[in-house]
Structures are given as structure tokens and as C-alpha cells.
Design an enzyme around this catalytic site. Structure first.
Site, PDB file in Angstrom:
ATOM      1  N   GLY A 128       0.812  -1.221   0.000  1.00 25.21           N
ATOM      2  CA  GLY A 128       0.000   0.000   0.000  1.00 25.21           C
ATOM      3  C   GLY A 128       0.841   1.264   0.000  1.00 25.21           C
ATOM      4  O   GLY A 128       1.979   1.276  -0.470  1.00 25.21           O
ATOM      5  N   ASP A 151       1.242  -8.894  -1.783  1.00 22.24           N
ATOM      6  CA  ASP A 151      -0.106  -8.443  -1.441  1.00 22.24           C
ATOM      7  C   ASP A 151      -1.083  -9.480  -1.984  1.00 22.24           C
ATOM      8  O   ASP A 151      -0.801 -10.133  -2.993  1.00 22.24           O
ATOM      9  CB  ASP A 151      -0.379  -7.075  -2.078  1.00 22.24           C
ATOM     10  CG  ASP A 151      -1.477  -6.304  -1.355  1.00 22.24           C
ATOM     11  OD1 ASP A 151      -1.184  -5.236  -0.796  1.00 22.24           O
ATOM     12  OD2 ASP A 151      -2.644  -6.768  -1.360  1.00 22.24           O
ATOM     13  N   GLU A 198       2.309  11.481   2.974  1.00 27.44           N
ATOM     14  CA  GLU A 198       2.035  11.319   1.552  1.00 27.44           C
ATOM     15  C   GLU A 198       2.305  12.622   0.818  1.00 27.44           C
ATOM     16  O   GLU A 198       2.149  13.702   1.374  1.00 27.44           O
ATOM     17  CB  GLU A 198       0.596  10.854   1.354  1.00 27.44           C
ATOM     18  CG  GLU A 198       0.461   9.399   1.735  1.00 27.44           C
ATOM     19  CD  GLU A 198      -0.982   8.939   1.751  1.00 27.44           C
ATOM     20  OE1 GLU A 198      -1.768   9.393   0.909  1.00 27.44           O
ATOM     21  OE2 GLU A 198      -1.310   8.125   2.632  1.00 27.44           O
ATOM     22  N   LYS A 233       4.234   6.493  17.837  1.00 26.23           N
ATOM     23  CA  LYS A 233       3.587   6.748  16.552  1.00 26.23           C
ATOM     24  C   LYS A 233       2.205   7.376  16.758  1.00 26.23           C
ATOM     25  O   LYS A 233       1.851   8.377  16.130  1.00 26.23           O
ATOM     26  CB  LYS A 233       3.485   5.450  15.748  1.00 26.23           C
ATOM     27  CG  LYS A 233       2.761   5.565  14.418  1.00 26.23           C
ATOM     28  CD  LYS A 233       3.477   6.501  13.454  1.00 26.23           C
ATOM     29  CE  LYS A 233       2.632   6.990  12.328  1.00 26.23           C
ATOM     30  NZ  LYS A 233       2.570   6.214  11.144  1.00 26.23           N
ATOM     31  N   ALA A 271      -1.112  12.274  16.961  1.00 28.54           N
ATOM     32  CA  ALA A 271      -2.058  13.033  17.778  1.00 28.54           C
ATOM     33  C   ALA A 271      -1.563  14.476  17.992  1.00 28.54           C
ATOM     34  O   ALA A 271      -2.332  15.430  17.881  1.00 28.54           O
ATOM     35  CB  ALA A 271      -2.259  12.334  19.124  1.00 28.54           C
ATOM     36  N   LEU A 292       0.444  16.193  16.009  1.00 26.21           N
ATOM     37  CA  LEU A 292       0.358  16.923  14.739  1.00 26.21           C
ATOM     38  C   LEU A 292      -1.087  17.351  14.473  1.00 26.21           C
ATOM     39  O   LEU A 292      -1.357  18.503  14.114  1.00 26.21           O
ATOM     40  CB  LEU A 292       0.869  16.051  13.593  1.00 26.21           C
ATOM     41  CG  LEU A 292       2.381  15.810  13.565  1.00 26.21           C
ATOM     42  CD1 LEU A 292       2.731  14.717  12.564  1.00 26.21           C
ATOM     43  CD2 LEU A 292       3.114  17.104  13.215  1.00 26.21           C
ATOM     44  N   CYS A 325      -4.373   8.471   8.614  1.00 23.07           N
ATOM     45  CA  CYS A 325      -3.787   8.254   9.943  1.00 23.07           C
ATOM     46  C   CYS A 325      -4.408   9.055  11.085  1.00 23.07           C
ATOM     47  O   CYS A 325      -4.719   8.489  12.139  1.00 23.07           O
ATOM     48  CB  CYS A 325      -2.305   8.566   9.903  1.00 23.07           C
ATOM     49  SG  CYS A 325      -1.372   7.356   8.978  1.00 23.07           S
ATOM     50  N   LYS A 331      -7.911   8.098  12.618  1.00 28.73           N
ATOM     51  CA  LYS A 331      -7.885   6.703  13.039  1.00 28.73           C
ATOM     52  C   LYS A 331      -6.986   6.515  14.254  1.00 28.73           C
ATOM     53  O   LYS A 331      -7.356   5.842  15.221  1.00 28.73           O
ATOM     54  CB  LYS A 331      -7.381   5.856  11.865  1.00 28.73           C
ATOM     55  CG  LYS A 331      -7.620   4.395  12.025  1.00 28.73           C
ATOM     56  CD  LYS A 331      -7.294   3.653  10.745  1.00 28.73           C
ATOM     57  CE  LYS A 331      -5.802   3.519  10.571  1.00 28.73           C
ATOM     58  NZ  LYS A 331      -5.461   2.779   9.345  1.00 28.73           N
TER      59      LYS A 331
HETATM   60  C1  UDX Z   1       0.619  12.066   8.545  1.00 28.25           C
HETATM   61  C2  UDX Z   1       1.908  12.384   9.322  1.00 28.25           C
HETATM   62  O1  UDX Z   1       2.385  13.668   8.930  1.00 28.25           O
HETATM   63  C3  UDX Z   1       2.947  11.320   9.057  1.00 28.25           C
HETATM   64  O2  UDX Z   1       4.102  11.565   9.861  1.00 28.25           O
HETATM   65  C4  UDX Z   1       2.361   9.964   9.405  1.00 28.25           C
HETATM   66  O3  UDX Z   1       3.301   8.946   9.094  1.00 28.25           O
HETATM   67  C5  UDX Z   1       1.075   9.714   8.636  1.00 28.25           C
HETATM   68  O4  UDX Z   1       0.152  10.774   8.875  1.00 28.25           O
HETATM   69  P1  UDX Z   1      -0.177  12.380   6.008  1.00 28.25           P
HETATM   70  O5  UDX Z   1      -1.536  12.062   6.564  1.00 28.25           O
HETATM   71  O6  UDX Z   1       0.301  11.653   4.813  1.00 28.25           O
HETATM   72  O7  UDX Z   1       0.928  12.145   7.156  1.00 28.25           O
HETATM   73  O8  UDX Z   1      -0.121  13.945   5.636  1.00 28.25           O
HETATM   74  P2  UDX Z   1       0.063  15.292   6.479  1.00 28.25           P
HETATM   75  O9  UDX Z   1       0.991  16.156   5.719  1.00 28.25           O
HETATM   76  O10 UDX Z   1       0.412  15.045   7.894  1.00 28.25           O
HETATM   77  O11 UDX Z   1      -1.379  15.978   6.397  1.00 28.25           O
HETATM   78  C6  UDX Z   1      -2.508  15.466   7.072  1.00 28.25           C
HETATM   79  C7  UDX Z   1      -3.680  16.400   6.925  1.00 28.25           C
HETATM   80  O12 UDX Z   1      -3.484  17.604   7.649  1.00 28.25           O
HETATM   81  C8  UDX Z   1      -3.939  16.833   5.472  1.00 28.25           C
HETATM   82  O13 UDX Z   1      -5.329  16.818   5.226  1.00 28.25           O
HETATM   83  C9  UDX Z   1      -3.395  18.240   5.427  1.00 28.25           C
HETATM   84  O14 UDX Z   1      -4.013  19.034   4.452  1.00 28.25           O
HETATM   85  C10 UDX Z   1      -3.737  18.725   6.824  1.00 28.25           C
HETATM   86  N1  UDX Z   1      -2.894  19.860   7.271  1.00 28.25           N
HETATM   87  C11 UDX Z   1      -1.545  19.694   7.415  1.00 28.25           C
HETATM   88  C12 UDX Z   1      -3.483  21.075   7.601  1.00 28.25           C
HETATM   89  O15 UDX Z   1      -4.710  21.237   7.496  1.00 28.25           O
HETATM   90  N2  UDX Z   1      -2.693  22.104   8.045  1.00 28.25           N
HETATM   91  C13 UDX Z   1      -1.342  21.969   8.204  1.00 28.25           C
HETATM   92  O16 UDX Z   1      -0.696  22.951   8.628  1.00 28.25           O
HETATM   93  C14 UDX Z   1      -0.751  20.731   7.863  1.00 28.25           C
HETATM   94  P1  ADP Z   2      -1.242   1.792   4.200  1.00 29.82           P
HETATM   95  O1  ADP Z   2      -1.689   3.172   3.871  1.00 29.82           O
HETATM   96  O2  ADP Z   2      -1.037   1.562   5.677  1.00 29.82           O
HETATM   97  O3  ADP Z   2      -0.043   1.347   3.417  1.00 29.82           O
HETATM   98  P2  ADP Z   2      -3.052   0.324   2.449  1.00 29.82           P
HETATM   99  O4  ADP Z   2      -4.501   0.067   2.696  1.00 29.82           O
HETATM  100  O5  ADP Z   2      -2.651   1.258   1.352  1.00 29.82           O
HETATM  101  O6  ADP Z   2      -2.438   0.788   3.854  1.00 29.82           O
HETATM  102  O7  ADP Z   2      -2.303  -1.068   2.166  1.00 29.82           O
HETATM  103  C1  ADP Z   2      -2.542  -2.237   2.863  1.00 29.82           C
HETATM  104  C2  ADP Z   2      -2.422  -3.420   1.880  1.00 29.82           C
HETATM  105  O8  ADP Z   2      -2.375  -4.638   2.631  1.00 29.82           O
HETATM  106  C3  ADP Z   2      -3.598  -3.581   0.906  1.00 29.82           C
HETATM  107  O9  ADP Z   2      -3.117  -3.513  -0.424  1.00 29.82           O
HETATM  108  C4  ADP Z   2      -4.184  -4.990   1.218  1.00 29.82           C
HETATM  109  O10 ADP Z   2      -4.595  -5.686   0.069  1.00 29.82           O
HETATM  110  C5  ADP Z   2      -2.979  -5.671   1.866  1.00 29.82           C
HETATM  111  N1  ADP Z   2      -3.329  -6.798   2.732  1.00 29.82           N
HETATM  112  C6  ADP Z   2      -4.244  -6.851   3.723  1.00 29.82           C
HETATM  113  N2  ADP Z   2      -4.252  -8.064   4.323  1.00 29.82           N
HETATM  114  C7  ADP Z   2      -3.290  -8.811   3.705  1.00 29.82           C
HETATM  115  C8  ADP Z   2      -2.779 -10.147   3.878  1.00 29.82           C
HETATM  116  N3  ADP Z   2      -3.256 -10.958   4.825  1.00 29.82           N
HETATM  117  N4  ADP Z   2      -1.793 -10.574   3.041  1.00 29.82           N
HETATM  118  C9  ADP Z   2      -1.297  -9.751   2.083  1.00 29.82           C
HETATM  119  N5  ADP Z   2      -1.718  -8.480   1.884  1.00 29.82           N
HETATM  120  C10 ADP Z   2      -2.696  -8.011   2.680  1.00 29.82           C
END
Ligand code: UDX
Ligand code: ADP
Ligand code: UDX
EC number: 1.1.1.22
Length: 480
Positions: free
Chosen positions: A10, A33, A161, A216, A221, A223, A272, A275
């Protein structure tokens, strides 16, 4: 030669393993996967996720020491180190529904590892999981081990991301948690040796298992809390005539606070933050800490409030109804430079406007119509169950059209909502857009990316989060 296998191809597993393969030519990395289309995409020119720089890394290593496969068992059996990066959705039913993590995919991965292994392995927790998951997984593995030794490590991933490759190349830190026993220390050292190919030693932190798991959840939390704090301020700024950008700047100049992650927005999204906080709340409740749970729950409440406030502002500004009015939605991804829509604030904003019978025309440079329709028809918390586990919903929302151009989306519209901060939205020809819209023409900037003054000169009525309001908006107060 060390062999690594990563279960789950993923957003985390794919890029992380690609970078390990690039930086460690002596290590063979297999990403597996159960989703055939996902693995096919990883083996094609059209990777399943959009991430700047990822194509390049994959092209350099694929077929050399990086492989994508659906033969999960074979690669797990052969590996010395197995990363587990499967999805951990929020439970939708039963104990802890709506809060606790659903560890079904994790558990089935662990049982499979125990089942197929013929040699000792290090099993690395890569997906964010509740504290003490490692202990549970350890139990599953040891009770099914047939004499094989497993060492469990927690190695949470902190990449964001849109900047994943840069974050992986230059991480602020790498965190490895393990058992404080001689075997545990040896496993930690083995994983440390992998990262040491490119990460300076002093940036690789080692802790016990539980500290790593909790760090983690805590980092996410903290951020998210910064964003909810600045978003709460944005409401007060609008009420008082202060400007949230100026306030953020002034606050962020304090070196104890720092300037990053203080942009007011329509709300945070992504797979993230919500959740992980819900998870944290649940863990606090289970440990008899209701005050701590409530403290963190408030971060989510403010985020929901911010999304509602935005919808209410749109509706109230347009004479308290958007029924049958075309509204252009610019941006649907949860942030720029990704096609990911998991928990994007755009879902709640669009659902809110649809509830008021608006007609939406949506444009996002990286999100497909199929994805948008699925997001708008899906139930809360269902997003993190992979598609092949979900019955495909044939329903589409008829009030929604998706287009491949911002000019098309805004043509004949009454209002524009900017929900993702894509760079291309900053350079749109807003005069041309204005000329083709219904009047009065509104712009609701949920990311504070347009120059509001210039747009007002063209004739738009402009709402920017946390900025002093137009006379028009002041006369039509939004009820939060
Ligand atoms: C986050 C954490 O940054 C990363 O460390 C962790 O591993 C996964 O979760 P991500 O969700 O990919 O990463 O993106 P991030 O840049 O953190 O943005 C999260 C959300 O907050 C987005 O919707 C972004 O638009 C929003 N955001 C971010 C704001 O609204 N204001 C800000 O100043 C920064
Ligand atoms: P993340 O953002 O944490 O990387 P994703 O949902 O993008 O999460 O990726 C999780 C991946 O794990 C999915 O592609 C799903 O098909 C795969 N997956 C879930 N359960 C299994 C399993 N038992 N064996 C192999 N792959 C799995
Ligand atoms: C504070 C602000 O720091 C300062 O900018 C403002 O002008 C006035 O208020 P002050 O109250 O003098 O200054 O001290 P500060 O160092 O901020 O500490 C405040 C309290 O927080 C103290 O009781 C301190 O012990 C506590 N604290 C501080 C913690 O408990 N943990 C920390 O990490 C930091």
C-alpha cells in the site's frame, strides 16, 4: 544476502520498500499483497499510487532487487525480515466499534507467517497499531511456531504522503522498538543495519516495544492537535477580525512552538490522524483514563466542527440554500500531490452540500470519478477495508459530476469550494472563470491559497478560512 519481505503493497509498504531496495543493493526486497490488481499495477508503468519521485525509484530497482508478487507464502518463507504493513481499519461493529482498531488483517498475516515459516524470522510491525499489539502478535507466532524463533519489532513509519520519497531519504528519525533481551537486541541491531545504509546512526532511535508503538500514535495526535488548535483559532479570527495567517506566523516564530503545521484549513484528512486518535481514545478508556481520552477526542470534534462550519458558511452566504445550484469543488484528495482520498475533508463537505441538494461538479487532478463516487456512497469507517473485501456498491450520486478541468467544473457555477491546495489552483485564470459563472459568484477557499484581494477586484465574493470577512458574509452569518 539478506532477504526482506513486506506484506501489504500500500501507501506505506510500497514506497518504503522501494527506498530500502534503492539504498541497499545487497538486500533483496519482495513486496507481496493478496490484491492481484494492486500487484499488477506495481509491476506496470502505471503505479497504483501517485507519489512524486516514486516512479523513478521503482524503475531503478524493480527486477534488480525489488520484486512485487502475489505469492505471499513463498516470499514470507524465504525472508529473514518480514515487514507487516497491512491495513488496520477502525472497527465498525462489536466491542470498540467506531474507535478500536480492527486487527483482522494483521492477525491473519501473523497466522500465515507462523504457518509457512521454516526458519527463524524478525517480524516488523510497520502499520500503526494499538499499543501492545506486538505482544499479541508475539503470542500468535510463538503458540503456532513449531519450534521456529520469531523476534517482534515495532518500526513505525513517519512518512507523509506527497513527500514520501523525500521523507524516506531524509527521515527526521527512524524508530525501532524491541524486546530488551539479548535476542531482542540482536534483532534491533539487524534492522538498524538496514537503515544504516543511508540514515545517520544518531537518527536511529531504539526503545522498548511499547514506547515505539505509542510514539507513533502520540506523534500523529500531536500533529493533528496543532491543526485543530489553529483551526479553532480560525473561527475566533473570523469573529474578531484577526487574520489567522498573521496569528500563525507570530505564534510559530516562538522557537518553542516552531513554524510548521500551523496552516488553518477546512480540516485535516488522511488515513492516519483520525484513526490513530480514535485508537488512542479507546486505549485511554480501556486503561481507566477518561479525562485523557476526552482531551484527545476534542481534537477530532474540532476537526468535525471545522468541516461543518465550512459547509454552513457556503450555504448561509448563498441565501441559505444551495438547492439545485451548481457548486464547483476544486480538489478532492486530502492534500496536494497525492491521489489519496482516505478521510479527506472533501467527503464531509460534499456530503453536507449534497444534503442541501446542491449539484456538485468536482475536479481533482489525481482522483478518478469512480473513487469519488465510491467515497460519497461509502459508510463511515468502511474506507480502510480493501476493495476486494468489500461488496462493490453500484450506487452513484446523481447530483455529482466529475470533470477533468477546473474551467469546466466552474462553468455556470454559483460558487467554488477549494478543498485541496493543488499548486495549479493558484494560477487559474480567475477572470475567465468569473465571466463564465452565475452572479453573484462566490469563492470559498478552504486552504487559503488564492489571493482574495485580487479575486474581490474581479467581482467575486470571497471567503478565506480565518480571515476578515467580506461585508456580504458579515451580513449573512453562518450558524456553526
Ligand atoms: C501524517 C503524518 O504527517 C505522518 O508523519 C504519518 O506517518 C502519517 O500521517 P499524512 O496524513 O500523509 O501524514 O499527511 P500530512 O501532511 O500530515 O497531512 C494530514 C492532513 O493535515 C492533510 O489533510 C493536510 O491538508 C492537513 N494539514 C496539514 C493542515 O490542514 N494544516 C497543516 O498545517 C498541515
Ligand atoms: P497503508 O496506507 O497503511 O499502506 P493500504 O490500505 O494502502 O495501507 O495497504 C494495505 C495493503 O495490505 C492492501 O493492499 C491490502 O490488500 C494488503 N493486505 C491486507 N491483508 C493482507 C494479507 N493478509 N496478506 C497480504 N496483503 C494483505
Ligand atoms: C510563559 C511563557 O513561556 C512566556 O512566553 C509568556 O510571556 C509568559 O508565560 P512563564 O510562565 O514565565 O512564561 O514560564 P514558562 O517557562 O513558560 O513555564 C510555565 C509553566 O509551565 C511552569 O510552571 C513550567 O514549569 C511549566 N512547564 C514548562 C512544564 O511543565 N513543562 C514544559 O515542558 C515546559
Amino acid at each position: 544476502m539478506v532477504k526482506i519481505c513486506c506484506i501489504g503493497a500500500g501507501y506505506v509498504g510500497g514506497p518504503t520498500m522501494a527506498v530500502i531496495a534503492l539504498k541497499c543493493p545487497s538486500i533483496e526486497v519482495a513486496v507481496v499483497d493478496i490484491s492481484v490488481p494492486r500487484i499488477n499495477a506495481w509491476n506496470s508503468d502505471q503505479l497504483p499510487i501517485y507519489e512524486p519521485g516514486l516512479d523513478d525509484v521503482v524503475k531503478q530497482c524493480r527486477g534488480r532487487n525489488l520484486f512485487f508478487s502475489t505469492d505471499v507464502e513463498k516470499h514470507v518463507r524465504e525472508a529473514d525480515i518480514v515487514f507487516v504493513s497491512v491495513n488496520t481499519p477502525t472497527k465498525t461493529r462489536g466491542l470498540g466499534a467506531g474507535k478500536a482498531a480492527d486487527l483482522t488483517y494483521w492477525e491473519s498475516a501473523a497466522r500465515m507467517i507462523a504457518d509457512v515459516s521454516k526458519s527463524d524470522k524478525i517480524v516488523v510491525e510497520k502499520s500503526t497499531v494499538p499499543v501492545k499489539t506486538a505482544e499479541a502478535i508475539e503470542k500468535i507466532l510463538t503458540h503456532n511456531s513449531k519450534g521456529i524463533k520469531f523476534q517482534i519489532l515495532s518500526n513505525p513509519e513517519f512518512l507523509a504522503e506527497g513527500t514520501a520519497i523525500q521523507d524516506l531519504f531524509n527521515p527526521d528519525r527512524v524508530l525501532i522498538g524491541g524486546r530488551e533481551t539479548p535476542e531482542g537486541n540482536k534483532a534491533v541491531q539487524a534492522l538498524k543495519d538496514v537503515y544504516a545504509h543511508w540514515v545517520p546512526e544518531d537518527q536511529i532511535l531504539t526503545t522498548n516495544l511499547w514506547s515505539a508503538e505509542l510514539s507513533k500514535l502520540a506523534a500523529n495526535a500531536f500533529l493533528a492537535q496543532r491543526i485543530s488548535s489553529v483551526n479553532a483559532m480560525s473561527a475566533l479570527c473570523e469573529a474578531t477580525g484577526a487574520d489567522v495567517t498573521q496569528v500563525s506566523y507570530a505564534v510559530g516564530k516562538d522557537t518553542r512552538i516552531g513554524p510548521k503545521f500551523l496552516n488553518a484549513s477546512v480540516g485535516f484528512g488522511g488515513s492516519c490522524f483520525q484513526k490513530d486518535i480514535l485508537n488512542l481514545v479507546y486505549i485511554c478508556e480501556c486503561n481507566g483514563l477518561p479525562e485523557v481520552a476526552e482531551y484527545w477526542r476534542q481534537v477530532i470534534k474540532i476537526n468535525d466542527y471545522q468541516k461543518n462550519r465550512f459547509v454552513n458558511r457556503v450555504v448561509s452566504s448563498m441565501f441559505n440554500t444551495v438547492s439545485n445550484k451548481k457548486i464547483a469543488i476544486l480538489g478532492f484528495a486530502f492534500k496536494k500531490d497525492t491521489g489519496d482520498t482516505r478521510e479527506t475533508p472533501a467527503i464531509d463537505v460534499c456530503k453536507g452540500l449534497l444534503g442541501d441538494k446542491a449539484l456538485l461538479s468536482i475536479y481533482d487532478p489525481q482522483v478518478t470519478e469512480d473513487q469519488i463516487q465510491r467515497d460519497l456512497t461509502m459508510n463511515k469507517f468502511d474506507w480502510d477495508h480493501p476493495l476486494h473485501f468489500q461488496p462493490m456498491s453500484p450506487t452513484t450520486v446523481k447530483q455529482v459530476t466529475c470533470v477533468w478541468d477546473a474551467y469546466e467544473a466552474t462553468k455556470d457555477a454559483h460558487g467554488i469550494c477549494i478543498l485541496t491546495e493543488w499548486d495549479e489552483f493558484k494560477t487559474l485564470d480567475f477572470k475567465r472563470i468569473y465571466d463564465n459563472m452565475q452572479k453573484p459568484a462566490f469563492v470559498f477557499d478552504g486552504r487559503n491559497i488564492v489571493n482574495a484581494e485580487q479575486l474581490r477586484e474581479i467581482g467575486f465574493i470571497v471567503y478565506s478560512i480565518g480571515k476578515p470577512l467580506d461585508a456580504w458574509l458579515k451580513d449573512m452569518p453562518a450558524v456553526a
